[in-house]
Design a protein around this motif. Structure first.
Motif, PDB file in Angstrom:
ATOM      1  N   ALA A  61      -0.131 -22.418  28.909  1.00  0.00           N
ATOM      2  CA  ALA A  61      -1.635 -22.287  28.583  1.00  0.00           C
ATOM      3  C   ALA A  61      -2.373 -23.437  29.231  1.00  0.00           C
ATOM      4  N   LEU A  62      -1.771 -24.764  28.894  1.00  0.00           N
ATOM      5  CA  LEU A  62      -2.700 -26.046  29.304  1.00  0.00           C
ATOM      6  C   LEU A  62      -2.788 -25.869  31.038  1.00  0.00           C
ATOM      7  N   GLN A  63      -1.638 -25.508  31.442  1.00  0.00           N
ATOM      8  CA  GLN A  63      -1.548 -25.437  32.889  1.00  0.00           C
ATOM      9  C   GLN A  63      -2.844 -24.334  33.544  1.00  0.00           C
ATOM     10  N   ARG A  64      -2.820 -23.342  32.787  1.00  0.00           N
ATOM     11  CA  ARG A  64      -3.854 -22.312  33.325  1.00  0.00           C
ATOM     12  C   ARG A  64      -5.363 -22.811  32.834  1.00  0.00           C
ATOM     13  N   LEU A  65      -5.362 -23.416  31.620  1.00  0.00           N
ATOM     14  CA  LEU A  65      -6.730 -23.812  31.102  1.00  0.00           C
ATOM     15  C   LEU A  65      -7.351 -24.983  31.887  1.00  0.00           C
ATOM     16  N   ARG A  66      -6.471 -25.809  32.507  1.00  0.00           N
ATOM     17  CA  ARG A  66      -6.795 -27.140  33.078  1.00  0.00           C
ATOM     18  C   ARG A  66      -7.316 -26.658  34.469  1.00  0.00           C
ATOM     19  N   GLN A  67      -7.448 -25.462  34.916  1.00  0.00           N
ATOM     20  CA  GLN A  67      -7.945 -25.211  35.919  1.00  0.00           C
ATOM     21  C   GLN A  67      -9.508 -24.831  35.913  1.00  0.00           C
ATOM     22  N   GLY A  68      -9.953 -24.788  34.801  1.00  0.00           N
ATOM     23  CA  GLY A  68     -11.454 -24.404  34.514  1.00  0.00           C
ATOM     24  C   GLY A  68     -11.527 -23.208  33.801  1.00  0.00           C
ATOM     25  N   GLY A  69     -12.859 -22.624  34.103  1.00  0.00           N
ATOM     26  CA  GLY A  69     -13.186 -21.221  33.244  1.00  0.00           C
ATOM     27  C   GLY A  69     -14.043 -21.784  32.117  1.00  0.00           C
ATOM     28  N   ARG A  70     -14.199 -20.694  31.222  1.00  0.00           N
ATOM     29  CA  ARG A  70     -15.018 -20.967  30.109  1.00  0.00           C
ATOM     30  C   ARG A  70     -14.085 -19.812  28.954  1.00  0.00           C
ATOM     31  N   ARG A  71     -14.291 -20.560  27.851  1.00  0.00           N
ATOM     32  CA  ARG A  71     -13.591 -19.707  26.591  1.00  0.00           C
ATOM     33  C   ARG A  71     -13.940 -20.403  25.417  1.00  0.00           C
ATOM     34  N   VAL A  72     -14.224 -19.381  24.348  1.00  0.00           N
ATOM     35  CA  VAL A  72     -14.650 -19.586  23.077  1.00  0.00           C
ATOM     36  C   VAL A  72     -13.449 -18.807  22.014  1.00  0.00           C
ATOM     37  N   HIS A  73     -12.984 -19.530  21.216  1.00  0.00           N
ATOM     38  CA  HIS A  73     -12.031 -18.835  20.159  1.00  0.00           C
ATOM     39  C   HIS A  73     -12.729 -18.908  18.820  1.00  0.00           C
ATOM     40  N   GLN A  74     -12.735 -17.946  18.170  1.00  0.00           N
ATOM     41  CA  GLN A  74     -13.237 -18.174  16.613  1.00  0.00           C
ATOM     42  C   GLN A  74     -12.327 -17.560  15.749  1.00  0.00           C
ATOM     43  N   VAL A  75     -11.852 -17.847  14.623  1.00  0.00           N
ATOM     44  CA  VAL A  75     -11.091 -17.320  13.740  1.00  0.00           C
ATOM     45  C   VAL A  75     -12.112 -16.837  12.379  1.00  0.00           C
ATOM     46  N   ASN A  76     -11.675 -15.908  11.772  1.00  0.00           N
ATOM     47  CA  ASN A  76     -12.422 -15.524  10.396  1.00  0.00           C
ATOM     48  C   ASN A  76     -11.370 -14.563   9.594  1.00  0.00           C
ATOM     49  N   ASN A  77     -12.023 -14.154   8.400  1.00  0.00           N
ATOM     50  CA  ASN A  77     -11.053 -13.228   7.570  1.00  0.00           C
ATOM     51  C   ASN A  77      -9.875 -13.679   7.417  1.00  0.00           C
ATOM     52  N   ILE A  78      -9.623 -14.913   7.166  1.00  0.00           N
ATOM     53  CA  ILE A  78      -8.216 -15.627   6.989  1.00  0.00           C
ATOM     54  C   ILE A  78      -7.952 -15.401   5.617  1.00  0.00           C
ATOM     55  N   ILE A  79      -6.756 -14.638   5.624  1.00  0.00           N
ATOM     56  CA  ILE A  79      -6.095 -14.345   4.472  1.00  0.00           C
ATOM     57  C   ILE A  79      -4.732 -14.881   4.221  1.00  0.00           C
ATOM     58  N   ILE A  80      -4.549 -15.842   3.253  1.00  0.00           N
ATOM     59  CA  ILE A  80      -3.460 -16.604   2.919  1.00  0.00           C
ATOM     60  C   ILE A  80      -2.763 -16.232   1.806  1.00  0.00           C
ATOM     61  N   GLU A  81      -1.390 -16.111   2.109  1.00  0.00           N
ATOM     62  CA  GLU A  81      -0.497 -15.683   0.794  1.00  0.00           C
ATOM     63  C   GLU A  81       0.540 -16.830   0.555  1.00  0.00           C
ATOM     64  N   LEU A  82       0.457 -17.552  -0.300  1.00  0.00           N
ATOM     65  CA  LEU A  82       1.328 -18.776  -0.455  1.00  0.00           C
ATOM     66  C   LEU A  82       2.735 -18.417  -1.317  1.00  0.00           C
ATOM     67  N   HIS A  83       3.613 -19.241  -0.699  1.00  0.00           N
ATOM     68  CA  HIS A  83       4.986 -18.960  -1.525  1.00  0.00           C
ATOM     69  C   HIS A  83       5.662 -20.267  -1.275  1.00  0.00           C
ATOM     70  N   GLY A  84       5.319 -21.007  -2.343  1.00  0.00           N
ATOM     71  CA  GLY A  84       5.982 -22.471  -2.102  1.00  0.00           C
ATOM     72  C   GLY A  84       5.589 -23.200  -0.941  1.00  0.00           C
ATOM     73  N   ASP A  85       6.672 -23.377  -0.188  1.00  0.00           N
ATOM     74  CA  ASP A  85       6.396 -24.299   1.208  1.00  0.00           C
ATOM     75  C   ASP A  85       6.149 -23.329   2.067  1.00  0.00           C
ATOM     76  N   VAL A  86       6.028 -22.032   2.145  1.00  0.00           N
ATOM     77  CA  VAL A  86       5.930 -21.015   3.126  1.00  0.00           C
ATOM     78  C   VAL A  86       4.803 -20.424   2.811  1.00  0.00           C
ATOM     79  N   ALA A  87       3.903 -19.812   3.890  1.00  0.00           N
ATOM     80  CA  ALA A  87       2.780 -18.922   3.705  1.00  0.00           C
ATOM     81  C   ALA A  87       2.611 -17.968   4.555  1.00  0.00           C
ATOM     82  N   ALA A  88       2.243 -16.646   4.538  1.00  0.00           N
ATOM     83  CA  ALA A  88       2.146 -15.544   5.330  1.00  0.00           C
ATOM     84  C   ALA A  88       0.500 -15.470   5.650  1.00  0.00           C
ATOM     85  N   VAL A  89       0.083 -15.740   7.016  1.00  0.00           N
ATOM     86  CA  VAL A  89      -1.190 -15.855   7.117  1.00  0.00           C
ATOM     87  C   VAL A  89      -1.652 -14.837   8.198  1.00  0.00           C
TER      88      VAL A  89
END
Length: 186
Positions: A61-89
């Motif tokens: 990914a870094l090799q490709r991204l370092r060539q340039g271009g434009r990008r925007v990433h956004q995350v939302n609707n984050i659902i987290i299910e905790l189980h001790g030291d492990v989580a399903a997200v």
């Protein structure tokens, strides 16, 4: 002193969200440190055509991204299910991309990151990721090939990559002030 369970769950959820946001920063700003900090060194990633180690995904990914271009990433609707030291997200994402080799082609991807998070030594990171794609739109946008000065006009500054994006100047300033404040405390 032990943290009460409900408070610990809130702290765990916030740490997981921060990790997801670091991933987006790492991709969008081509910030290798931020990107690597989102994954455990032995993590796996099934990400479109890539299915293997997270380290391998990051490298390609870094090799490709370092060539340039434009990008925007956004995350939302984050659902987290905790189980001790492990989580399903499950996190929904929107990604707008115009790669360096086709700057006039805009791709909108929407989908979900399905992540197994693990807490190790008190820190949450991605141990395994599968990207599920739910939507794609590709459009010709010839104006995206214009220079930043033409494309954005008076809307300055424009986003860039690490360490040149304005974010990194802000972080340096805040960290310098904090370090100076700590030096003056008796």
């Amino acid at each position: 002193m032990n943290t009460p369970a409900p408070l610990q769950a809130l702290l765990d959820r916030e740490a997981i969200r921060e990790c997801l946001f670091r991933y987006c920063r790492g991709i969008d700003r081509v910030d290798e440190e931020a990107l690597r900090s989102a994954y455990w060194p032995d993590a796996t990633d099934c990400h479109g055509a890539w299915n293997g180690s997270a380290d391998g995904f990051i490298a390609q990914a870094l090799q490709r991204l370092r060539q340039g271009g434009r990008r925007v990433h956004q995350v939302n609707n984050i659902i987290i299910e905790l189980h001790g030291d492990v989580a399903a997200v499950e996190s929904s994402f929107f990604a707008l991309q115009a790669p360096a080799d086709a700057p006039a082609k805009r791709t909108l991807l929407c989908g979900r990151y399905l992540d197994r998070f693990e807490r190790r030594a008190g820190e949450w990171r991605i141990a395994a990721r599968t990207v599920v794609y739910d939507w794609i739109e590709e459009r010709a946008r010839p104006e995206l090939a214009y220079s930043d000065a033409v494309l954005f006009g008076a809307r300055q500054p424009v986003g860039g990559v690490a360490p040149h994006d304005m974010l990194y100047a802000l972080l340096r300033d805040v960290r310098d002030v904090h370090a100076t404040d700590n030096e003056t405390i008796p």
